[in-house]
Design an enzyme around this catalytic site. Structure first.
Site, PDB file in Angstrom:
ATOM      1  N   ASP A   1      11.743   8.122   1.236  1.00 59.44           N
ATOM      2  CA  ASP A   1      12.347   6.788   1.379  1.00 59.44           C
ATOM      3  C   ASP A   1      12.604   6.470   2.851  1.00 59.44           C
ATOM      4  OD1 ASP A   1      12.290   6.582  -1.353  1.00 59.44           O
ATOM      5  OD2 ASP A   1      14.455   6.842  -1.627  1.00 59.44           O
TER       6      ASP A   1
ATOM      7  N   GLU B   1       3.888   3.501  -1.622  1.00 63.87           N
ATOM      8  CA  GLU B   1       3.778   3.642  -0.167  1.00 63.87           C
ATOM      9  C   GLU B   1       2.752   2.685   0.419  1.00 63.87           C
ATOM     10  OE1 GLU B   1       1.018   6.894  -1.832  1.00 63.87           O
ATOM     11  OE2 GLU B   1       2.796   5.769  -2.444  1.00 63.87           O
TER      12      GLU B   1
END
Length: 310
Positions: free
Chosen positions: A196, A222
């Site tokens: 994250d 992502e």
């Protein structure tokens, strides 16, 4: 008597206010809004009706956040005699953050973002709490809760509008899609909170590079996208190279780790084409992105068809 109150996937133990509370500051003018992780409970409002809550994964906590990244006794939320709210970390494993700064003890102000592990909330307080809540809900409809940039839904709608404009006026439109190389390895090696942090670091670096007429969005996981109106392919390639080098040049700092990472970039441009829709353009950029992956990663690949003379 204690009443169980469940909101936003979080169990809150509230007690009814009694006569002794009438002389105390009003507590119901503050709440938390669930921003992350995504799911059916996102956007739920959690009113803060008591003066203190222990936040944690433990079922005995007053504010139960059922996430593996949240410690059993993670943090304390409390209001002082001046009706000011504070958050205190209780030596949690993954930390308590206010506006992405790790804290030990911090006063909360209206619109602050509070994170327990990977669970993110917006703190709202004051006389404008209702309008602030509706504004937060509106922003959540168009923004990614973790990175703060636009989300996939808004990206697709924006791209559809820009395709229509480009088709009508004959302007070029470039789409740049990219994702983090070996992102699964980051998660497997350092944990999902580190992953994250990488995504937030990436968004924070790239956001200042985006022009006001461009769009920067998280497409999913992502993968990210940039829509560049009135930009021909050479400009899109230069932009992609700038992003690639910007990410490669320094690692992400997370806790005591330095995590180096790179991105692979796919670029495509439409110019004086008909019959192009968002799905078509996204597929073209995605195909180039995966060509960059197959070619060794950390590179920019444009569409061969875009490079051919008209």
């Amino acid at each position: 008597m204690t009443e169980d109150y469940r909101e936003g996937g979080t169990l809150i133990l509230q007690r009814p206010l009694g006569p002794a509370d009438e002389k105390k500051p009003h507590v119901g003018d503050a709440c938390l809004v669930n921003l992350h992780p995504p799911g059916p409970d996102i956007g739920r409002r959690i009113p803060l009706l008591n003066r203190q809550y222990i936040v944690g994964r433990d079922n005995d906590a007053a504010f139960v956040v059922s996430r593996s990244s949240v410690s059993r006794q993670h943090a304390r939320l409390y209001m002082d005699d001046e009706a000011t709210w504070f958050v205190e970390d209780l030596n949690s494993t993954n930390g308590t953050f206010v506006n992405e700064v790790r804290i030990k003890h911090q006063q909360l102000r209206d619109t602050d973002q509070v994170r327990f592990g990977d669970a993110i909330y917006k703190f709202l307080s004051g006389s404008n709490i209702e309008s602030a809540y509706h504004e937060a809900i509106h922003n959540m409809a168009i923004q990614d809760g973790m990175t703060g940039i636009h989300n996939k839904r808004f990206f697709v709608e924006f791209l559809d509008r820009e395709i229509a404009v480009a088709t009508r006026y004959g302007h070029p439109l470039t789409l740049v899609m990219f994702d983090v190389d070996h992102f699964k390895k980051v998660n497997d090696t350092h944990g999902h909170l580190a992953g994250d942090a990488v995504l937030k670091d990436l968004a924070g670096r790239i956001r200042p590079r985006i022009r006001k007429e461009d769009l920067f969005a998280r497409y999913g996981g992502e993968e990210f996208a940039c829509v560049l109106p009135s930009t021909a392919l050479p400009g899109g390639i230069v932009f992609g190279e700038q992003l690639r080098s910007m990410i490669e040049e320094r690692p992400c700092h997370f806790e005591n780790l330095q995590i180096s990472f790179t991105i692979s970039v796919g670029v495509t441009t439409m110019h004086r084409e008909t019959g192009v829709d968002p799905a078509t353009l996204i597929k073209r950029a995605d195909d180039n992105l995966y060509s960059a992956k197959r070619g060794g990663r950390n590179r920019v690949v444009p569409s061969l068809q875009d490079l051919l003379p008209a």
